[in-house]
Structure formats: structure tokens, C-alpha cells
Design a protein around this motif. Structure first.
Motif, PDB file in Angstrom:
ATOM      1  N   CYS A 146       0.825  -1.210   0.000  1.00  0.00           N
ATOM      2  CA  CYS A 146       0.000   0.000   0.000  1.00  0.00           C
ATOM      3  C   CYS A 146       0.860   1.261   0.000  1.00  0.00           C
ATOM      4  N   GLY A 147       2.168   1.139  -0.066  1.00  0.00           N
ATOM      5  CA  GLY A 147       3.040   2.305  -0.108  1.00  0.00           C
ATOM      6  C   GLY A 147       3.169   2.947   1.264  1.00  0.00           C
ATOM      7  N   GLU A 148       3.354   4.239   1.267  1.00  0.00           N
ATOM      8  CA  GLU A 148       3.571   4.975   2.514  1.00  0.00           C
ATOM      9  C   GLU A 148       2.289   5.135   3.329  1.00  0.00           C
ATOM     10  N   ASN A 149       1.138   5.173   2.673  1.00  0.00           N
ATOM     11  CA  ASN A 149      -0.115   5.478   3.360  1.00  0.00           C
ATOM     12  C   ASN A 149      -0.964   4.224   3.542  1.00  0.00           C
ATOM     13  N   CYS A 150      -0.650   3.431   4.546  1.00  0.00           N
ATOM     14  CA  CYS A 150      -1.469   2.255   4.850  1.00  0.00           C
ATOM     15  C   CYS A 150      -2.798   2.727   5.422  1.00  0.00           C
ATOM     16  N   PRO A 151      -3.895   2.008   5.143  1.00  0.00           N
ATOM     17  CA  PRO A 151      -5.193   2.405   5.694  1.00  0.00           C
ATOM     18  C   PRO A 151      -5.175   2.412   7.226  1.00  0.00           C
ATOM     19  N   GLU A 152      -5.827   3.417   7.803  1.00  0.00           N
ATOM     20  CA  GLU A 152      -5.931   3.513   9.263  1.00  0.00           C
ATOM     21  C   GLU A 152      -7.043   2.609   9.758  1.00  0.00           C
ATOM     22  N   TRP A 153      -6.750   1.814  10.754  1.00  0.00           N
ATOM     23  CA  TRP A 153      -7.732   0.968  11.415  1.00  0.00           C
ATOM     24  C   TRP A 153      -7.822   1.432  12.861  1.00  0.00           C
ATOM     25  N   ALA A 154      -8.843   0.975  13.561  1.00  0.00           N
ATOM     26  CA  ALA A 154      -8.974   1.254  14.990  1.00  0.00           C
ATOM     27  C   ALA A 154      -9.318  -0.041  15.699  1.00  0.00           C
ATOM     28  N   PRO A 188       2.010   1.754  17.777  1.00  0.00           N
ATOM     29  CA  PRO A 188       1.079   1.303  16.741  1.00  0.00           C
ATOM     30  C   PRO A 188       1.186  -0.194  16.497  1.00  0.00           C
ATOM     31  N   LEU A 189       0.081  -0.781  16.032  1.00  0.00           N
ATOM     32  CA  LEU A 189       0.036  -2.201  15.673  1.00  0.00           C
ATOM     33  C   LEU A 189      -0.181  -2.326  14.169  1.00  0.00           C
ATOM     34  N   LEU A 190       0.404  -3.360  13.571  1.00  0.00           N
ATOM     35  CA  LEU A 190       0.203  -3.624  12.155  1.00  0.00           C
ATOM     36  C   LEU A 190      -0.863  -4.681  11.978  1.00  0.00           C
ATOM     37  N   VAL A 191      -1.690  -4.528  10.943  1.00  0.00           N
ATOM     38  CA  VAL A 191      -2.662  -5.538  10.553  1.00  0.00           C
ATOM     39  C   VAL A 191      -2.060  -6.230   9.340  1.00  0.00           C
ATOM     40  N   ILE A 224      -2.900   0.216  13.060  1.00  0.00           N
ATOM     41  CA  ILE A 224      -3.799   0.642  14.139  1.00  0.00           C
ATOM     42  C   ILE A 224      -3.037   1.610  15.036  1.00  0.00           C
ATOM     43  N   ARG A 225      -3.508   2.835  15.095  1.00  0.00           N
ATOM     44  CA  ARG A 225      -2.885   3.856  15.944  1.00  0.00           C
ATOM     45  C   ARG A 225      -3.776   4.262  17.119  1.00  0.00           C
ATOM     46  N   TYR A 226      -5.056   3.902  17.056  1.00  0.00           N
ATOM     47  CA  TYR A 226      -6.015   4.315  18.081  1.00  0.00           C
ATOM     48  C   TYR A 226      -6.839   3.133  18.558  1.00  0.00           C
ATOM     49  N   ARG A 227      -7.371   3.259  19.755  1.00  0.00           N
ATOM     50  CA  ARG A 227      -8.351   2.308  20.271  1.00  0.00           C
ATOM     51  C   ARG A 227      -9.566   3.107  20.716  1.00  0.00           C
ATOM     52  N   ILE A 228     -10.714   2.486  20.587  1.00  0.00           N
ATOM     53  CA  ILE A 228     -11.947   3.103  21.063  1.00  0.00           C
ATOM     54  C   ILE A 228     -12.353   2.312  22.292  1.00  0.00           C
ATOM     55  N   LEU A 229     -12.291   2.949  23.444  1.00  0.00           N
ATOM     56  CA  LEU A 229     -12.516   2.287  24.724  1.00  0.00           C
ATOM     57  C   LEU A 229     -13.936   2.536  25.202  1.00  0.00           C
ATOM     58  N   PHE A 230     -14.671   1.439  25.421  1.00  0.00           N
ATOM     59  CA  PHE A 230     -16.021   1.483  25.979  1.00  0.00           C
ATOM     60  C   PHE A 230     -15.930   0.921  27.384  1.00  0.00           C
ATOM     61  N   LYS A 231     -15.839   1.813  28.388  1.00  0.00           N
ATOM     62  CA  LYS A 231     -15.630   1.334  29.749  1.00  0.00           C
ATOM     63  C   LYS A 231     -16.818   1.566  30.677  1.00  0.00           C
ATOM     64  N   THR A 232     -17.866   2.176  30.179  1.00  0.00           N
ATOM     65  CA  THR A 232     -19.038   2.407  31.024  1.00  0.00           C
ATOM     66  C   THR A 232     -20.085   1.324  30.778  1.00  0.00           C
ATOM     67  N   ARG A 233     -21.023   1.211  31.703  1.00  0.00           N
ATOM     68  CA  ARG A 233     -22.101   0.236  31.560  1.00  0.00           C
ATOM     69  C   ARG A 233     -23.013   0.649  30.407  1.00  0.00           C
ATOM     70  N   PRO A 234     -23.582  -0.323  29.692  1.00  0.00           N
ATOM     71  CA  PRO A 234     -24.452   0.017  28.564  1.00  0.00           C
ATOM     72  C   PRO A 234     -25.763   0.646  29.015  1.00  0.00           C
ATOM     73  N   LYS A 235     -26.290   1.503  28.165  1.00  0.00           N
ATOM     74  CA  LYS A 235     -27.595   2.127  28.394  1.00  0.00           C
ATOM     75  C   LYS A 235     -28.627   1.291  27.655  1.00  0.00           C
ATOM     76  N   ALA A 236     -29.718   0.949  28.327  1.00  0.00           N
ATOM     77  CA  ALA A 236     -30.778   0.153  27.699  1.00  0.00           C
ATOM     78  C   ALA A 236     -31.606   1.032  26.769  1.00  0.00           C
ATOM     79  N   LEU A 237     -31.832   0.539  25.576  1.00  0.00           N
ATOM     80  CA  LEU A 237     -32.659   1.258  24.598  1.00  0.00           C
ATOM     81  C   LEU A 237     -34.027   0.595  24.558  1.00  0.00           C
TER      82      LEU A 237
END
Length: 129
Positions: A9-17, A71-74, A98-111
Motif C-alpha cells: 500500500c506504499g507509505e499510506n497504509c489504511p488507518e484501522w482502529a 502502533p500495531l500492524l494488521v 492501528i494507531r487508536y483504540r476506542i474504549l467502551f468502559k461504562t455500563r451500557p444504556k438500555a434502549l
């Protein structure tokens, strides 16, 4: 064994999370054998670039985007068949980073939606009297 790493993919690999959840996501028994490409929820970024929502069934989680310390490589494993039936060469191809993580640390809200009010038919009431 030598494992080569290449990036097509060259210099610009796709960003994942990476998504990090607290707890366990349980799969219903009928989907146990079909986990590949299984849709488990809907990930959205409603307002800012740092806050995300993840809806799984009737539960909504709120998370934040955090940078990884390293960072992590895929990677995708690519096997090359060896000559005359010998052992093949293994290469790893970089398909993302992968340069970022999305952290879900709170309890879920019921819909849970409100129950619709029962509308009585006046004609049916008049006939039953």
C-alpha cells in the motif's frame, strides 16, 4: 524460518482502529459456526471525533478514542508454494495500521422504547354494550 514483511500500500497504509469492551459479547447458539462477517452492532460517531457510540441489540455503549502507545500492524499471511513439493516460503503483507483504540468502559444504556397507548375503538365499545 524467515518471514518477510511487505507493504503493497506504499507509505499510506489504511488507518484501522481497535475496539476495547469491558465484559463479554455472547453469540447466540445459532451463529456459533458463522462468526466470520457476523454483524454484531453499529458503531457511530455522533458529534465529536473523540466520542463514539456502539449499539448492540437493545444496548448502547459510549466510548472515547485514545491513542495507542505503540502502533500495531494488521497483516495478511501469504504462502508461496515451494519448489518440487518442498516447504513454502511465508510472507506477511501489511494491510493496515492501528494507531487508536476506542474504549467502551461504562455500563451500557438500555434502549427501551415506550409502549404504545392502547386506543379503544368506540364502535366496538358501543356494540358490546
Amino acid at each position: 524460518m524467515q518471514i518477510r514483511v511487505k507493504c503493497s500500500c506504499g507509505e499510506n497504509c489504511p488507518e484501522w482502529a481497535m475496539i476495547e469492551l469491558q465484559g463479554v459479547v455472547e453469540v447466540q447458539p445459532q451463529f456459533q459456526d458463522h462468526l466470520q462477517n457476523l454483524k454484531i452492532g453499529l458503531l457511530c460517531r455522533p458529534s465529536s471525533s473523540e466520542t463514539y457510540t456502539f449499539t448492540i441489540g437493545y444496548h448502547e455503549l459510549t466510548g472515547t478514542k485514545l491513542p495507542l502507545k505503540k502502533p500495531l500492524l494488521v497483516m495478511n499471511k501469504v504462502k508461496d508454494g515451494g519448489e518440487e513439493g518442498g516447504p513454502g516460503r511465508v510472507e506477511l503483507e501489511v494491510i493496515g495500521i492501528i494507531r487508536y483504540r476506542i474504549l467502551f468502559k461504562t455500563r451500557p444504556k438500555a434502549l427501551i422504547s415506550k409502549a404504545q397507548p392502547i386506543m379503544k375503538d368506540r364502535g366496538a365499545l358501543a356494540m358490546s354494550k
